[in-house]
Enzyme design. Structure first.
Site, short mmCIF file in Angstrom:
data_model
loop_
_atom_site.label_atom_id
_atom_site.label_comp_id
_atom_site.label_asym_id
_atom_site.label_seq_id
_atom_site.Cartn_x
_atom_site.Cartn_y
_atom_site.Cartn_z
N HIS A 104 0.84 -1.22 0.00
CA HIS A 104 0.00 0.00 0.00
C HIS A 104 0.86 1.25 0.00
CE1 HIS A 104 -3.28 2.72 1.35
NE2 HIS A 104 -4.05 1.80 0.81
N PHE A 105 1.38 1.69 -0.94
CA PHE A 105 1.63 1.15 -2.27
C PHE A 105 3.14 1.13 -2.44
CE2 PHE A 105 -2.46 3.33 -2.28
CZ PHE A 105 -3.29 2.36 -2.78
#
Length: 145
Positions: free
Chosen positions: A48-49
């Site tokens: 993420h991410f």
């Protein structure tokens, strides 16, 4: 309140314990101030991410709920080991204002609003460097285990 005392009052453990230190907890004023140091080593940053790591919003909400839970436990004078837990059951007026990134210190504040028949409500805020990140009214249910 250091991490050892926090662990006495919150049942969460790695990787889900999201409060590192409490800098203010005033039972009479019914408020708490704490923080979470956000590092690139957090497991959620793997997905993420990877190229643009930001803390998931649901974990910011959880961090605010954990700070509120600490206040609730202290106000009641109980610990999870006494057979009581507070479960996150909802939120009102939830708003995200900016992302939280590795290296940020997430400051968590909660003020007690009400307790009606075991349903607790707290006004919560999260900031980074004094800038608002998230705010919500967090609702918890007191449950004997």
């Amino acid at each position: 309140m250091d991490i050892n005392e926090i662990r006495e009052y919150l049942p969460h453990r790695y990787p889900f314990l999201l409060v590192d230190r409490v800098t203010e907890l005033d039972v009479e004023a019914k408020r708490v101030r704490a923080y979470k140091n956000v590092t690139i080593n957090e497991p959620f940053f793997n997905g993420h991410f990877p190229q643009h790591p930001i803390m998931p919003g649901v974990l910011i909400i959880e961090a605010m709920a954990q700070a509120a839970g600490l206040l609730g436990f202290k106000m009641m004078g109980v610990k999870p080991s006494d057979g009581t837990l507070y479960y996150f059951v909802g939120s009102d007026k939830l708003r995200f204002r900016q992302p939280v990134r590795p290296g940020d210190q997430l400051v968590l504040e909660a003020d007690f609003l009400s307790n009606k028949r075991g349903i607790w409500k707290f006004d919560c805020r999260a900031t980074v460097d004094g800038r608002p990140v998230c705010s919500a009214e967090i609702i918890c249910a007191e449950q004997e285990i």
